[in-house]
Design a protein around this motif. Structure first.
Motif, PDB file in Angstrom:
ATOM      1  N   ALA A 100     132.219  25.031 103.916  1.00  0.00           N
ATOM      2  CA  ALA A 100     131.734  25.796 105.281  1.00  0.00           C
ATOM      3  C   ALA A 100     132.842  26.245 105.592  1.00  0.00           C
ATOM      4  CB  ALA A 100     131.059  24.934 106.275  1.00  0.00           C
ATOM      5  N   GLU A 101     134.093  25.812 105.945  1.00  0.00           N
ATOM      6  CA  GLU A 101     135.251  26.483 106.808  1.00  0.00           C
ATOM      7  C   GLU A 101     135.741  27.719 105.726  1.00  0.00           C
ATOM      8  OE1 GLU A 101     136.622  26.315 109.527  1.00  0.00           O
ATOM      9  OE2 GLU A 101     138.530  26.820 109.265  1.00  0.00           O
ATOM     10  N   LEU A 102     135.592  27.331 104.768  1.00  0.00           N
ATOM     11  CA  LEU A 102     136.101  28.545 103.590  1.00  0.00           C
ATOM     12  C   LEU A 102     135.460  29.691 103.912  1.00  0.00           C
ATOM     13  CD1 LEU A 102     137.907  29.168 101.127  1.00  0.00           C
ATOM     14  CD2 LEU A 102     136.203  28.643  99.637  1.00  0.00           C
ATOM     15  N   ILE A 103     134.014  29.616 103.741  1.00  0.00           N
ATOM     16  CA  ILE A 103     133.210  30.794 104.024  1.00  0.00           C
ATOM     17  C   ILE A 103     133.494  31.467 105.450  1.00  0.00           C
ATOM     18  CG2 ILE A 103     130.716  31.387 104.477  1.00  0.00           C
ATOM     19  CD1 ILE A 103     130.040  29.575 102.277  1.00  0.00           C
ATOM     20  N   ARG A 104     133.476  30.522 106.563  1.00  0.00           N
ATOM     21  CA  ARG A 104     133.864  31.304 107.755  1.00  0.00           C
ATOM     22  C   ARG A 104     135.166  31.888 107.603  1.00  0.00           C
ATOM     23  NH1 ARG A 104     136.916  30.889 111.532  1.00  0.00           N
ATOM     24  NH2 ARG A 104     138.201  29.506 110.672  1.00  0.00           N
ATOM     25  N   MET A 105     136.252  31.356 107.269  1.00  0.00           N
ATOM     26  CA  MET A 105     137.511  32.080 107.047  1.00  0.00           C
ATOM     27  C   MET A 105     137.432  33.547 106.571  1.00  0.00           C
ATOM     28  SD  MET A 105     139.964  28.799 106.324  1.00  0.00           S
ATOM     29  CE  MET A 105     141.581  29.577 106.127  1.00  0.00           C
ATOM     30  N   GLU A 106     136.644  33.404 105.276  1.00  0.00           N
ATOM     31  CA  GLU A 106     136.598  34.868 104.630  1.00  0.00           C
ATOM     32  C   GLU A 106     135.833  35.741 105.455  1.00  0.00           C
ATOM     33  OE1 GLU A 106     134.581  34.354 100.948  1.00  0.00           O
ATOM     34  OE2 GLU A 106     134.968  36.562 100.577  1.00  0.00           O
ATOM     35  N   SER A 107     134.728  35.369 105.974  1.00  0.00           N
ATOM     36  CA  SER A 107     133.963  36.232 106.930  1.00  0.00           C
ATOM     37  C   SER A 107     134.659  36.797 108.022  1.00  0.00           C
ATOM     38  CB  SER A 107     132.613  35.420 107.604  1.00  0.00           C
ATOM     39  OG  SER A 107     131.830  35.003 106.410  1.00  0.00           O
ATOM     40  N   ALA A 108     135.414  35.923 108.594  1.00  0.00           N
ATOM     41  CA  ALA A 108     136.376  36.201 109.747  1.00  0.00           C
ATOM     42  C   ALA A 108     137.557  37.132 109.387  1.00  0.00           C
ATOM     43  CB  ALA A 108     136.692  35.171 110.400  1.00  0.00           C
ATOM     44  N   GLY A 109     137.686  37.312 108.033  1.00  0.00           N
ATOM     45  CA  GLY A 109     138.868  38.145 107.794  1.00  0.00           C
ATOM     46  C   GLY A 109     140.105  37.554 107.673  1.00  0.00           C
ATOM     47  N   GLU A 110     140.019  36.097 107.842  1.00  0.00           N
ATOM     48  CA  GLU A 110     141.193  35.369 107.790  1.00  0.00           C
ATOM     49  C   GLU A 110     141.738  35.187 106.114  1.00  0.00           C
ATOM     50  OE1 GLU A 110     140.876  31.686 109.821  1.00  0.00           O
ATOM     51  OE2 GLU A 110     139.744  32.901 111.383  1.00  0.00           O
ATOM     52  N   LEU A 111     140.885  35.395 105.131  1.00  0.00           N
ATOM     53  CA  LEU A 111     141.290  35.236 103.914  1.00  0.00           C
ATOM     54  C   LEU A 111     140.561  36.648 103.319  1.00  0.00           C
ATOM     55  CD1 LEU A 111     140.529  31.673 103.039  1.00  0.00           C
ATOM     56  CD2 LEU A 111     142.796  32.585 103.072  1.00  0.00           C
ATOM     57  N   SER A 112     141.201  37.046 102.383  1.00  0.00           N
ATOM     58  CA  SER A 112     140.594  38.242 101.380  1.00  0.00           C
ATOM     59  C   SER A 112     139.622  37.390 100.440  1.00  0.00           C
ATOM     60  CB  SER A 112     141.647  38.785 100.617  1.00  0.00           C
ATOM     61  OG  SER A 112     142.226  37.917  99.800  1.00  0.00           O
ATOM     62  N   ALA A 113     138.876  38.310  99.876  1.00  0.00           N
ATOM     63  CA  ALA A 113     137.892  37.566  98.762  1.00  0.00           C
ATOM     64  C   ALA A 113     138.651  37.169  97.714  1.00  0.00           C
ATOM     65  CB  ALA A 113     137.110  38.758  98.264  1.00  0.00           C
ATOM     66  N   THR A 114     139.870  37.764  97.085  1.00  0.00           N
ATOM     67  CA  THR A 114     140.740  37.253  96.038  1.00  0.00           C
ATOM     68  C   THR A 114     141.272  35.626  96.638  1.00  0.00           C
ATOM     69  OG1 THR A 114     141.396  39.303  95.686  1.00  0.00           O
ATOM     70  CG2 THR A 114     142.520  37.768  94.536  1.00  0.00           C
ATOM     71  N   GLN A 115     141.836  35.538  97.808  1.00  0.00           N
ATOM     72  CA  GLN A 115     142.191  34.470  98.247  1.00  0.00           C
ATOM     73  C   GLN A 115     141.246  33.421  98.328  1.00  0.00           C
ATOM     74  OE1 GLN A 115     143.994  36.183 102.028  1.00  0.00           O
ATOM     75  NE2 GLN A 115     146.165  36.297 101.241  1.00  0.00           N
ATOM     76  N   ALA A 116     140.162  33.789  98.991  1.00  0.00           N
ATOM     77  CA  ALA A 116     139.139  32.729  99.205  1.00  0.00           C
ATOM     78  C   ALA A 116     138.742  32.207  97.596  1.00  0.00           C
ATOM     79  CB  ALA A 116     137.682  33.499  99.784  1.00  0.00           C
ATOM     80  N   LYS A 117     138.858  32.953  96.659  1.00  0.00           N
ATOM     81  CA  LYS A 117     138.455  32.537  95.385  1.00  0.00           C
ATOM     82  C   LYS A 117     139.596  31.447  94.868  1.00  0.00           C
ATOM     83  CE  LYS A 117     135.616  35.664  93.016  1.00  0.00           C
ATOM     84  NZ  LYS A 117     135.669  36.892  92.080  1.00  0.00           N
TER      85      LYS A 117
END
Lengths: 491, 481
Positions: free
Chosen positions: A385-402
């Motif tokens: 859940a936290e990972l998805i939140r970070m990505e949605s908030a722009g704290e991580l790029s899609a590549t980074q999230a992966k």
């Protein structure tokens, strides 16, 4: 075994689209599953796939003179659990002998159930609500395995045959459906659903490729709207769900060809030839053995008490249909995506992530797209859940999230910590903007193409600039932010 | 010397088990050429067992209640590493990798197995003439059959080759040869003795039981072999009979029934000889003299037993004997295909009576005939259970002849299976009902040969059969007949 009965098509009876107009497909399925017990059905030998030939054997499973069977109670428990999961009545049941000669069957009879099976009258509800009736799910023993060497490679023309009795006496349940299935998709969905139920209940590992789940299809056709049941053929040797679909289609077309050319299929057992993509004639039912069933005198009847059945019900884990419904309601996601998540057994993770506050639809999409891995047991709901939140908030790029999801799969833990240790930090927009400005200045020709009227050029150059920025930032830039900046600068 | 006397002497150290063994082996050596009780004498293995008993006595350990008593095992009991043939060519060369539960229990009780005795092939017969290895002769008259199918064991006990023997009884195969040879033979309640390691003839009817020269010896052996076995699902849980403890209880006040249909009364079966009926009546009189009350009982289905039995037993046999296919063990006759090899091996391996019963049973179970034959036989079985249950509400035990006649001459009945089958008419009902029955010698017939009288009891009445037999034995010895 299948008890075919007439049933007329109704308005909502589905029609198999791959068959010629005017024909209806009628399919009943017989599925054998090996029960996931530690030992065999009637002796203490290991129930294990892949051992050295003839190492898991004893006087009883070799059927040596004087040996006697003793019922494995945990096999009976698993069989009843499966029965209840299929909505069956659990009955007083007796074992019976099915008599016929075959070299890989040590006693030259199979101990099975006949007129008094453990489970009867159940149903399986498929993902789209279609219901397949279950006639019975009975307990029986497996046979050994023959390998015919040399000659024609068949029992009667081989140079010699080798028999491995490790599988002899392995506990099976045979699930016999009613002839309710009318489309190939439903036949496949039925087998997938059974597999899901077997895994959810822990009854079997249900591996078609290892033979712990084996599917035979009884196929016939009839003019659409007719209630008659025409001659059926039983197709064996189907090794995958995909083959099941191919085999049914081939067989149905063969029947239609025969019927439309003043012929008729013979009632027989046929073998699916995977390479040839066709079924070939096996033993004809007319000269099949008379099995001379009678009650097995060496075993006593199985008489489960109402309490036993109630205890099985109480301990029943949630089944795929209920889990799909729950995730569908919790996520509002697409039904087929939900189906995939449940099939993979990731619905627990999805529910945990949703409960931890993640956007429900994104949870399902992320799981379907990015978590098609064998072992995801280290990923926790909150972390996901936290990972998805970070990505949605722009704290991580899609590549980074992966990349971080990869870390979670391998090591578990907290996504923020993984981000920190990888040095992923959200890039300041000002910093990104100056980088973009610098790139535009360095590549005026490319910039001109980007701002020109050729759409193709524009797309190519967007890729070029994004790539350059990612290179410069080692992938830390947010792709969306880059696209936005490029669009801003060109307008 | 009785089994119990031998055991007492060996336990006290007065006699050595090895000496007892040598004495009996010498008798076998001298006498078995004429009788052919044994298919195989296992002298070396027996000596090892006897030495183990002597060693236990020397150490001061308990060598068991049957210490040093030589026993004969019917050759359908599996013995580890020792050929077990069922007197059939089809098992040629096969050595079981395990012991039957009875064999294990006898050894644990200190008994010494001296060999494997002859039988009708796969226990199918009533004269031990259906053996692939030739017939056994009756020690009381070598021109006569010993009865069957446990004829070898009966002869071994009658000839004093062994004080004790093990047989199996599917339709009378312990009791009828016991009667013919003038010894005691007992078929326990179905499930009282484990069948694990008994090569099956008809699984729902087969039961292992003791042979001995006296009721007390038979009871001692029964007490050793009876009791639950987790390897046999049909063995009765929590059943631990002690027949030896009831032998002196007498029959005062006991209600004894005489089955009208098996004792020459109205509607009686054919073929019961006058002298056998007379001895049976004398036995009943002896029980009355000892304080029992006597009543005539009608069990109409008793006369249907023979027909039901010759459907149920062959049906089960046709399935049990399917495994002798030449694939895994025993005789293999090579042929071009597997199916032809199966057929050739079975054709060469089985004798005519076994083939007859396999065909009969296969037919009885076939689609279209099942209801008329096997299904109907099961109904008779149910009816018989009900009628015997009713009888046992009125009486405690039933007394009948064991066999219709005394031992008949070798070769007299081999040509006509039906005259052979009739031998079992009095013994078959208790196999179909699963009830216990004992045959005890009671006088002689006009031909000077022994007559056996049978005592039947309801399920779990094993002790009672020994109790009543003990009174008959005493009466017979006292010349009351």
């Amino acid at each position: 075994m299948t008890d075919f009965f007439a049933a007329a098509a109704t308005d909502d009876t589905p029609i198999e689209p791959s068959l010629p107009d005017g024909w209806e497909l009628v399919v009943g399925l017989e599925v054998h599953v090996e029960l996931d017990t530690a030992t065999k059905l009637f002796c203490g030998c290991a129930n294990q796939f892949g051992s050295e030939p003839n190492t898991n054997i004893c006087p009883t499973c070799l059927g040596l003179p004087g040996s006697l069977p003793v019922m494995n109670e945990s096999a009976v428990e698993l069989a009843m659990r499966l029965g209840r999961a299929l909505g069956c009545d659990v009955n007083r049941s007796v074992m019976a002998r099915k008599n016929y000669f075959y070299p890989d069957m040590p006693k030259d009879f199979q101990t099975t159930q006949y007129d008094q099976p453990t489970n009867s009258d159940g149903r399986v509800v498929l993902g789209d609500g279609f219901v397949v009736g279950i006639e019975r799910a009975h307990i029986e023993e497996d046979t050994g395995k023959s390998t015919h060497v040399g000659g024609g490679g068949r029992i009667n023309d081989a140079e010699y045959s080798l028999v491995d009795y490790n599988r002899a006496g392995v506990p099976l349940v045979e699930i016999v459906s009613r002839p309710d299935v009318r489309t190939i998709d439903h036949a496949k969905a039925y087998v997938e659903e059974l597999r899901g139920i077997l895994l959810a209940t822990g009854v079997s590992d249900a591996r078609m490729e290892e033979g712990s789940m084996r599917v035979d299809a009884n196929v016939s056709v009839r003019p659409h709207g007719s209630a008659e049941l025409r001659t059926r053929c039983e197709i064996k040797n189907i090794n995958s769900v995909r083959s099941l679909g191919r085999a049914i289609e081939y067989e149905a077309r063969r029947h239609i060809d025969l019927w439309t050319n003043d012929g008729a299929p013979d009632q027989e057992t046929r073998h699916w030839d995977e390479e040839g993509g066709r079924t070939t004639s096996g033993r004809s039912k007319e000269d099949a053995d008379d099995y001379r069933y009678f009650q097995e005198p060496d075993l006593v009847p199985l008489e489960p008490s109402a309490e036993t059945v109630a205890a099985i019900d109480a301990a029943m884990p949630p089944l795929p249909a209920a889990r799909r419904a729950a995730l569908l309601e919790a996520s509002g996601a697409d039904a087929s995506a939900v189906g995939i998540v449940v099939e993979r057994g990731q619905d627990g993770l999805a529910m945990a992530a949703i409960e931890a506050g993640a956007e429900p639809e994104k949870v399902v999409t992320r799981l379907v797209n990015d978590l098609a891995v064998d072992d995801w047991s280290k990923v926790e709901g909150e972390a996901f859940a936290e990972l998805i939140r970070m990505e949605s908030a722009g704290e991580l790029s899609a590549t980074q999230a992966k990349q971080i999801l990869g870390d979670l799969v391998e090591q578990g833990g907290d996504p923020a910590e993984h981000a920190a240790s990888r040095g992923f930090e959200a890039m300041d927009t000002g910093e990104l903007e100056s980088l973009v400005d610098q790139l535009i200045a360095d590549h005026p020709e490319e910039w001109a193409r980007f701002t020109g009227s050729d759409d193709g050029d524009r797309k190519k150059m967007q890729g070029f600039f994004t790539g350059q920025i990612m290179k410069a930032t080692k992938g830390q830039a947010d792709g969306k932010a880059v696209a936005q900046l490029l669009a801003q600068k060109s307008s | 010397m009785s089994a119990l006397d031998i055991a007492a002497a060996v336990r006290s150290g007065e006699r050595r088990a090895t000496d007892v063994l040598d004495e009996h082996l010498a008798r076998i050596e001298a006498g078995d050429g004429d009788i052919h009780a044994f298919n195989l004498v296992t002298a070396d293995a027996a000596r090892e067992e006897a030495e183990a008993v002597d060693a236990a006595v020397a150490r001061g350990d308990d060598p068991g209640p049957l210490a040093g008593v030589p026993v004969a095992l019917k050759d359908n009991m599996c013995t580890r590493g020792i050929p077990t043939t069922c007197s059939s060519k089809v098992l040629e060369g096969w050595r079981p990798p395990y012991d039957a539960t009875v064999v294990t229990r006898l050894r644990a009780a200190g008994a010494v197995a001296v060999g494997k005795t002859n039988l009708d092939e796969f226990a199918m017969g009533s004269s031990t003439e259906n053996s692939a290895f030739g017939p056994t002769h009756n020690p009381r008259d070598l021109t006569r059959v010993p009865g069957g199918s446990s004829g070898g064991t009966a002869a071994s006990v009658a000839a004093d080759f062994t004080p004790l023997g093990i047989g199996s009884d599917t339709g009378g195969s312990i009791r009828q040869p016991a009667a013919f040879c003038g010894v005691v033979g007992m078929k326990p309640t179905y499930g009282a003795v484990s069948r694990y390691g008994l090569i099956a003839f008809a699984s729902s009817l087969d039961q292992i039981g003791p042979f001995a020269s006296s009721v007390a010896d038979a009871a001692a052996m029964f007490d050793v072999i009876a009791g639950p076995d987790p390897r046999d699902s049909t063995s009765i849980r929590d059943y631990a009979p002690n027949a030896s403890s009831v032998l002196d209880r007498g029959v005062a006040g006991l209600r004894v029934g005489v089955i009208r249909e098996l004792s020459g009364g109205a509607g009686t079966v054919d073929g019961l000889s006058a002298d056998v009926l007379a001895r049976t009546q004398e036995a009943v009189d002896a029980l009355a003299a000892a304080g029992a009350t006597v009543e005539e009982i009608s069990v109409p289905s008793a006369t249907l037993g023979l027909s039901a039995y010759y459907l149920v037993a062959p049906a089960e046999a046709s399935s049990n004997l399917a495994r002798y296919d030449g694939v895994r063990y025993g005789l293999r006759v090579d042929a071009p295909t597997t199916g032809e090899m199966n057929t050739a091996s079975r054709t060469a391996g089985f004798g005519p009576e076994v083939k007859r019963r396999i065909m009969l049973g296969t037919y009885a179970l076939s689609a279209g005939y099942y209801d008329a034959f096997y299904g109907k036989a099961l109904k008779v079985r149910t009816m018989m259970l009900r009628e015997f249950a009713e009888a046992y509400e009125k009486v405690d035990v039933l007394v009948t002849p064991t066999a219709p006649t005394t031992a008949f001459p070798l070769g007299e009945r081999t040509a006509d299976p039906m005259t052979m089958y009739v031998n079992d008419v009095c013994t078959i009902p208790s196999n179909l009902t699963g009830h216990p029955g004992i045959s005890v010698p009671f006088g002689i017939g006009e031909d000077g040969l022994p007559v056996g009288v049978q005592v039947l009891a309801p399920a779990l009445g094993d002790e009672l059969t020994f109790q009543v037999a003990s009174v008959l034995e005493a009466a017979a010895a006292g010349g009351a007949s």
